[in-house]
Design a protein around this motif. Structure first.
Motif, mmCIF file in Angstrom:
data_model
loop_
_atom_site.group_PDB
_atom_site.id
_atom_site.type_symbol
_atom_site.label_atom_id
_atom_site.label_comp_id
_atom_site.label_asym_id
_atom_site.label_seq_id
_atom_site.Cartn_x
_atom_site.Cartn_y
_atom_site.Cartn_z
ATOM 1 N N PRO A 119 0.689 -1.240 0.086
ATOM 2 C CA PRO A 119 0.052 -0.055 0.137
ATOM 3 C C PRO A 119 0.771 1.258 0.109
ATOM 4 O O PRO A 119 1.795 1.248 0.681
ATOM 5 C CB PRO A 119 -0.938 -0.104 1.229
ATOM 6 C CG PRO A 119 -0.876 -1.634 1.494
ATOM 7 C CD PRO A 119 0.559 -2.204 1.115
ATOM 8 N N ARG A 120 0.357 2.155 -0.670
ATOM 9 C CA ARG A 120 1.198 3.579 -0.852
ATOM 10 C C ARG A 120 0.670 4.651 0.170
ATOM 11 O O ARG A 120 -0.612 4.481 0.498
ATOM 12 C CB ARG A 120 0.966 4.104 -2.315
ATOM 13 C CG ARG A 120 1.764 3.443 -3.318
ATOM 14 C CD ARG A 120 1.476 3.954 -4.674
ATOM 15 N NE ARG A 120 0.409 3.991 -5.193
ATOM 16 C CZ ARG A 120 -0.354 5.171 -5.676
ATOM 17 N NH1 ARG A 120 0.070 6.266 -5.721
ATOM 18 N NH2 ARG A 120 -1.633 4.809 -6.081
ATOM 19 N N PRO A 121 1.376 5.445 0.514
ATOM 20 C CA PRO A 121 0.925 6.287 1.634
ATOM 21 C C PRO A 121 -0.311 7.242 0.789
ATOM 22 O O PRO A 121 -0.434 7.418 -0.200
ATOM 23 C CB PRO A 121 2.035 7.256 2.118
ATOM 24 C CG PRO A 121 3.052 6.508 1.534
ATOM 25 C CD PRO A 121 2.825 5.742 0.250
ATOM 26 N N PHE A 122 -1.304 7.854 1.665
ATOM 27 C CA PHE A 122 -2.475 8.595 1.507
ATOM 28 C C PHE A 122 -1.906 9.999 1.571
ATOM 29 O O PHE A 122 -1.886 10.583 2.555
ATOM 30 C CB PHE A 122 -3.707 8.260 2.148
ATOM 31 C CG PHE A 122 -5.095 8.791 1.801
ATOM 32 C CD1 PHE A 122 -5.798 8.241 1.078
ATOM 33 C CD2 PHE A 122 -5.135 10.194 1.803
ATOM 34 C CE1 PHE A 122 -7.174 8.764 0.787
ATOM 35 C CE2 PHE A 122 -6.245 10.951 1.477
ATOM 36 C CZ PHE A 122 -7.305 10.018 0.914
ATOM 37 N N ARG A 123 -1.554 10.605 0.471
ATOM 38 C CA ARG A 123 -0.742 11.778 0.527
ATOM 39 C C ARG A 123 -1.621 12.822 -0.147
ATOM 40 O O ARG A 123 -2.244 12.743 -1.141
ATOM 41 C CB ARG A 123 0.467 12.016 -0.364
ATOM 42 C CG ARG A 123 1.737 11.079 0.361
ATOM 43 C CD ARG A 123 3.135 11.480 -0.678
ATOM 44 N NE ARG A 123 4.097 10.840 0.094
ATOM 45 C CZ ARG A 123 4.481 9.509 -0.564
ATOM 46 N NH1 ARG A 123 4.018 9.093 -1.547
ATOM 47 N NH2 ARG A 123 5.462 9.059 0.189
ATOM 48 N N MET A 124 -2.062 13.838 1.043
ATOM 49 C CA MET A 124 -2.694 15.022 0.424
ATOM 50 C C MET A 124 -1.709 16.232 0.272
ATOM 51 O O MET A 124 -0.731 16.148 1.108
ATOM 52 C CB MET A 124 -3.624 15.436 1.685
ATOM 53 C CG MET A 124 -4.920 14.266 1.622
ATOM 54 S SD MET A 124 -6.213 14.782 0.578
ATOM 55 C CE MET A 124 -6.952 15.992 1.264
ATOM 56 N N PRO A 125 -2.008 17.125 -0.479
ATOM 57 C CA PRO A 125 -1.203 18.410 -0.777
ATOM 58 C C PRO A 125 -1.274 19.329 0.436
ATOM 59 O O PRO A 125 -2.029 19.301 1.106
ATOM 60 C CB PRO A 125 -1.734 19.084 -1.934
ATOM 61 C CG PRO A 125 -3.237 18.719 -2.047
ATOM 62 C CD PRO A 125 -3.299 17.155 -1.665
ATOM 63 N N ALA A 126 -0.199 19.956 0.637
ATOM 64 C CA ALA A 126 -0.175 20.941 1.647
ATOM 65 C C ALA A 126 -1.371 22.042 1.632
ATOM 66 O O ALA A 126 -1.561 22.273 0.281
ATOM 67 C CB ALA A 126 1.303 21.673 1.850
ATOM 68 N N GLU A 182 -4.055 11.814 5.806
ATOM 69 C CA GLU A 182 -2.854 11.090 5.794
ATOM 70 C C GLU A 182 -2.713 9.749 6.570
ATOM 71 O O GLU A 182 -1.795 8.989 6.406
ATOM 72 C CB GLU A 182 -1.936 12.218 6.328
ATOM 73 C CG GLU A 182 -1.820 13.385 5.203
ATOM 74 C CD GLU A 182 -2.816 14.391 5.318
ATOM 75 O OE1 GLU A 182 -2.584 15.488 4.855
ATOM 76 O OE2 GLU A 182 -3.772 14.191 6.238
ATOM 77 N N ASP A 183 -3.456 9.869 7.852
ATOM 78 C CA ASP A 183 -3.270 8.555 8.709
ATOM 79 C C ASP A 183 -4.159 7.548 8.146
ATOM 80 O O ASP A 183 -4.051 6.324 9.086
ATOM 81 C CB ASP A 183 -3.765 9.142 10.067
ATOM 82 C CG ASP A 183 -2.564 10.174 10.701
ATOM 83 O OD1 ASP A 183 -1.740 10.273 10.065
ATOM 84 O OD2 ASP A 183 -3.044 10.758 11.601
ATOM 85 N N LEU A 184 -5.007 7.724 7.134
ATOM 86 C CA LEU A 184 -5.888 6.663 6.961
ATOM 87 C C LEU A 184 -5.050 5.164 6.609
ATOM 88 O O LEU A 184 -5.725 4.046 7.132
ATOM 89 C CB LEU A 184 -6.862 6.959 5.871
ATOM 90 C CG LEU A 184 -8.237 7.727 6.089
ATOM 91 C CD1 LEU A 184 -8.766 8.198 4.926
ATOM 92 C CD2 LEU A 184 -8.714 6.920 7.294
ATOM 93 N N VAL A 185 -4.218 5.149 5.675
ATOM 94 C CA VAL A 185 -3.366 4.279 5.269
ATOM 95 C C VAL A 185 -2.963 3.354 6.806
ATOM 96 O O VAL A 185 -3.076 2.117 6.877
ATOM 97 C CB VAL A 185 -2.415 4.352 4.371
ATOM 98 C CG1 VAL A 185 -1.621 3.145 4.054
ATOM 99 C CG2 VAL A 185 -3.278 4.559 3.038
ATOM 100 N N ALA A 186 -2.062 4.023 7.469
ATOM 101 C CA ALA A 186 -1.822 3.318 8.674
ATOM 102 C C ALA A 186 -2.563 2.880 9.684
ATOM 103 O O ALA A 186 -2.384 1.797 10.016
ATOM 104 C CB ALA A 186 -0.747 4.562 9.347
ATOM 105 N N ARG A 187 -3.675 3.808 9.701
ATOM 106 C CA ARG A 187 -4.665 3.234 10.733
ATOM 107 C C ARG A 187 -5.341 1.761 10.209
ATOM 108 O O ARG A 187 -5.655 0.922 11.125
ATOM 109 C CB ARG A 187 -5.686 4.330 10.924
ATOM 110 C CG ARG A 187 -5.132 5.512 11.566
ATOM 111 C CD ARG A 187 -6.101 6.408 11.822
ATOM 112 N NE ARG A 187 -7.283 6.284 12.707
ATOM 113 C CZ ARG A 187 -8.359 7.100 12.816
ATOM 114 N NH1 ARG A 187 -8.326 8.036 12.149
ATOM 115 N NH2 ARG A 187 -9.317 6.676 13.708
#
Length: 477
Positions: A31-38, A412-417
Motif C-alpha cells: 500500500p502507498r501512503p495517502f498523500r494530501m497536498p499541503a 494522511e493517517d488513513l492507510v496507517a490506521r
C-alpha cells in the motif's frame, strides 16, 4: 501469387516468465501512503473560511463551496426543501436565466454542479486555470445570488413527480425507502427520503426556497475549498472580490437529534405480487462521520461486503448462486448514519438468503482468520491513494473535512490506521457497531410466496406494509 507460410514463427519467452506460478493470483503490491497536498487556511472579511491546496502539475482548478445545512434540517412538513434549493441554484442566477447561465459556464470549458446531502449543500466547480476568475464569479452568482424563478420550481417539481411515479414500480427503490423507514422510523428525518415525497414537495413554494437559502446560505455556515493550479497569495484578493460582498447575516441553527435504533429485530415485507425475485435489505443505525473507529469499520466492511471477494458475495453468489451480487456499506452522517446490506435474489430462495445474511452478520462479530484480516485491510488500504489523484478529488476530501470537522492529518493517517487494524480490533469494532439482534430486515417481493417461509425463520415481528405506506401517496397527475 505468394502463399502464406505453413509455419508460424516460434515465440521465445524469457525463462523467468515461463517459471511464473499461474495456479494462484499474484501477490498485491505494498500500500502507498495517502498523500494530501499541503494546504493554506484563509478567512475572508465576511468570515468565510477558505482552504487552498496548491496542485501545480496540471492547469486545472477545482472549487467546492459547502454549506453546513442539508436535508437533516428540513422542516417536518417540507421534506425535500434542502434538496430542492440545491436543484434550483443553477436554474437562473444574478439575472441570467438557466440557459444563459449554462452557456456562460460552457464557453469557459467549466463544469458546475449543485447538490444536497443529509448534512450539507454544495456548489462544485472544475475549470481550466486560465478561466478560473470568470468561472469563480459565476459560481458565486449561483451560490449567493440565485433567482429561484417560479417556472423553474414548477418544472423541477413536475420532473421529480415523474421520477417518484417511476420509483413506485422499482423494487430496489421501494426497498431503499422501506429500509429508511424500518431503521429510523417515521419520527426521525432520516426515516423519510432525502428528496421528500409527493406530499411534502407539493407544499413547498418559492417563498420556502428563498427563506431556506437566506437563512442557511451564509458565510458563517459555509466553507470554501480551492484545489489546483493556484497560489494562496494570488487567490486571496480574487476571493475577496468574488465572495467578499456576501453578507454574513445571522445563521439559522437547528440541532438534529441522534437516531435511536430498534430494540429488537423486525421484518418489513412489502408485497409485490407476481415478482420473480425479492429485493432484500437489512440495516441498523450506523456510526457518525467523525467516529474515531471508522477506518477500522471500513476494513470490517471490506471483509463483510465491501469487495467482490467479501463474505456476503462469496456466500450468496459464489457458493449458492442466488444473486448476481451482495454488498454492505456504511453511510455515515454527522449524528449517526446507516449500516446496510443489499442484494436481490430469486423468490424461491428469499427466506434462505435472509437467513444467510443474518448468519454472516453474526459471524463478522467473531474472530476472523489472520489471512482474511490481512487481505481485507490491504484491499482497503490499496484503494485509498487513488481517491486523491485529481484536483476534484482533493477538493471533495477537504470539503468533507470542513463539513464534518475532521482533525488535521485525518486523511494522511488513513492507510496507517487501516493497516494497524488487527483481528481483535476488527472484532471489537464489529461487535460495537453491527448487532444482528436489532436488525431491520426489508423484503420487497411476492407476499403469497415469501411470507410463510419468512415467518418460519422467527427473526422477529413481521409487518406487511403497503406501497403507499413506504412510498407515500402517488404524485398528482
Amino acid at each position: 501469387m505468394r502463399r502464406a507460410s505453413r509455419f508460424l514463427p516460434v515465440l521465445l519467452l524469457p525463462a523467468a516468465l515461463l517459471a511464473v506460478d499461474r495456479s494462484k493470483p499474484p501477490a498485491a503490491g505494498e500500500p502507498r501512503p495517502f498523500r494530501m497536498p499541503a494546504t493554506t487556511k484563509l478567512v475572508l472579511g465576511n468570515g468565510l473560511p477558505v482552504t487552498v491546496a496548491e496542485m501545480r502539475e496540471v492547469p486545472v482548478v477545482s472549487a467546492v463551496l459547502v454549506v453546513k445545512s442539508g436535508a437533516a434540517v428540513d422542516p417536518p412538513s417540507r421534506h425535500g426543501l434542502a434538496w430542492l434549493v440545491a436543484e434550483l441554484l443553477d436554474e437562473g442566477a444574478a439575472g441570467r436565466d438557466a440557459l444563459a447561465l449554462d452557456d456562460a459556464i460552457s464557453v469557459l470549458g467549466a463544469r458546475l454542479t449543485t447538490r444536497a446531502t443529509w448534512d450539507g449543500s454544495s456548489v462544485s466547480l472544475s475549470v481550466p486555470a486560465s478561466r478560473f476568475p470568470e468561472a469563480l464569479a459565476l459560481m458565486a452568482d449561483v451560490a449567493v445570488r440565485p433567482d429561484f424563478p417560479e417556472k423553474e420550481l414548477t418544472r423541477v417539481r413536475k420532473e421529480t413527480f415523474a421520477a417518484l411515479l417511476a420509483a413506485r414500480s422499482d423494487p430496489d427503490e421501494i426497498a431503499r425507502r422501506a429500509l429508511l423507514l424500518g431503521v429510523f422510523g417515521k419520527s426521525h428525518r432520516y426515516g423519510a427520503p432525502l428528496g421528500g415525497d409527493a406530499r411534502t414537495l407539493s407544499a413547498i413554494g418559492v417563498a420556502d426556497v428563498r427563506s431556506f437559502h437566506s437563512a442557511r446560505y451564509r458565510p458563517g455556515n459555509a466553507a470554501l475549498v480551492v484545489a489546483g493550479d493556484v497560489t494562496a497569495a494570488s487567490l486571496a484578493p480574487l476571493l475577496e472580490r468574488t465572495f467578499g460582498s456576501w453578507e454574513a447575516g445571522a445563521t439559522a441553527s437547528a440541532a438534529v437529534p441522534a437516531p435511536k435504533g430498534l430494540a429488537t429485530r423486525r421484518v418489513l415485507l412489502v408485497d409485490k405480487p407476481g415478482a420473480e425475485q425479492s429485493a432484500l435489505r437489512a440495516g441498523l443505525v450506523g456510526p457518525p462521520r467523525a467516529t474515531p473507529d471508522l477506518p477500522v469499520l471500513e476494513v470490517v466492511n471490506t471483509l463483510l461486503g465491501g469487495s467482490f471477494t467479501s463474505r456476503l458475495n462469496d456466500n450468496l453468489r459464489e457458493r449458492h448462486g442466488w444473486t448476481y451480487g451482495a454488498y454492505s456499506y456504511f453511510d455515515t452522517r454527522k449524528v449517526g448514519g446507516l449500516f446496510a446490506v443489499a442484494t436481490d435474489v430469486e423468490t424461491a430462495v428469499t427466506a434462505d438468503a435472509v437467513s444467510e445474511i443474518v448468519k454472516e452478520l453474526q459471524r463478522i462479530r467473531t474472530p476472523a482468520p489472520p489471512a482474511e484480516v490481512d487481505r481485507a485491510r490491504r484491499y482497503y488500504a490499496l484503494g485509498l491513494p487513488k481517491e486523491v489523484e485529481t484536483t476534484g478529488q482533493v477538493a471533495a476530501r477537504l470539503a468533507d473535512s470542513a463539513l464534518n470537522g475532521l482533525p488535521d492529518g485525518y486523511w494522511e493517517d488513513l492507510v496507517a490506521r487501516a493497516l494497524a487494524a488487527d483481528g481483535k480490533a476488527l472484532q471489537a469494532a464489529a461487535r460495537a457497531r453491527i448487532d444482528p439482534g436489532v436488525l431491520s430486515v426489508v423484503v420487497v417481493g411476492d407476499r403469497a410466496k415469501v411470507e410463510a417461509p419468512l415467518r418460519a425463520l422467527k427473526l422477529g415481528d413481521l409487518t406487511v406494509a403497503t406501497l403507499d405506506e413506504v412510498m407515500g401517496a402517488p404524485p398528482p397527475e
